[in-house]
Design a protein around this motif. Sequence first.
Motif, short mmCIF file in Angstrom:
data_model
loop_
_atom_site.label_atom_id
_atom_site.label_comp_id
_atom_site.label_asym_id
_atom_site.label_seq_id
_atom_site.Cartn_x
_atom_site.Cartn_y
_atom_site.Cartn_z
N TYR A 36 85.12 -61.08 132.23
CA TYR A 36 83.89 -61.32 132.98
C TYR A 36 83.04 -62.27 132.14
CZ TYR A 36 79.24 -60.12 134.87
OH TYR A 36 77.99 -60.16 135.40
N GLN A 67 87.79 -66.25 139.29
CA GLN A 67 87.89 -65.43 140.49
C GLN A 67 86.60 -64.62 140.61
OE1 GLN A 67 91.30 -62.87 140.59
NE2 GLN A 67 90.92 -62.23 142.69
N GLU A 69 84.56 -61.58 142.08
CA GLU A 69 84.81 -60.24 142.59
C GLU A 69 83.48 -59.53 142.77
OE1 GLU A 69 87.59 -58.13 140.13
OE2 GLU A 69 89.04 -59.79 140.17
N SER A 71 81.50 -56.03 142.40
CA SER A 71 81.58 -54.74 141.72
C SER A 71 81.25 -53.62 142.72
CB SER A 71 80.61 -54.71 140.54
OG SER A 71 79.28 -54.69 141.01
N LYS A 78 82.04 -62.93 138.09
CA LYS A 78 83.03 -64.01 137.98
C LYS A 78 83.90 -63.75 136.75
CE LYS A 78 83.18 -68.87 139.05
NZ LYS A 78 82.38 -70.07 139.25
#
Length: 117
Positions: A36, A67, A69, A71, A78
């Motif tokens: 992250y 990528q 995402e 949470s 990212k």
Amino acid sequence: MKTPLPTGDELVLMLATLANPHRLRVVAVLAGGRKYVSQLARDMGISRALLQVHLKKLETAGLVSAQLEISPDGKAMKFYEVTPFAVHLTPESIAAVMPTLTSAEAAPGREEKGGDR
């Protein structure tokens, strides 16, 4: 399976991008697994803003990928990871990609402008 040679332009971009110690460190840290962006900045001891600049250059050169995402609490996160790459540099491999260079600086016999007067 043999890795295909990058084009001359791809090779120049890759080598220019990796010619920076911070970007080499980013690749080294990400070689251990995806991270992250905030965690990566903490691990490297640099600001997220500076890290983002380096990540953008690495991503443009195709050396890392990102990528986005979400949470469990709905926060966008990212993650970055290294894109596998290998370049075996030899005089012969450089000669093989020369015909694919498109930059003006690569033109054979090109005289440098603004020289001695």
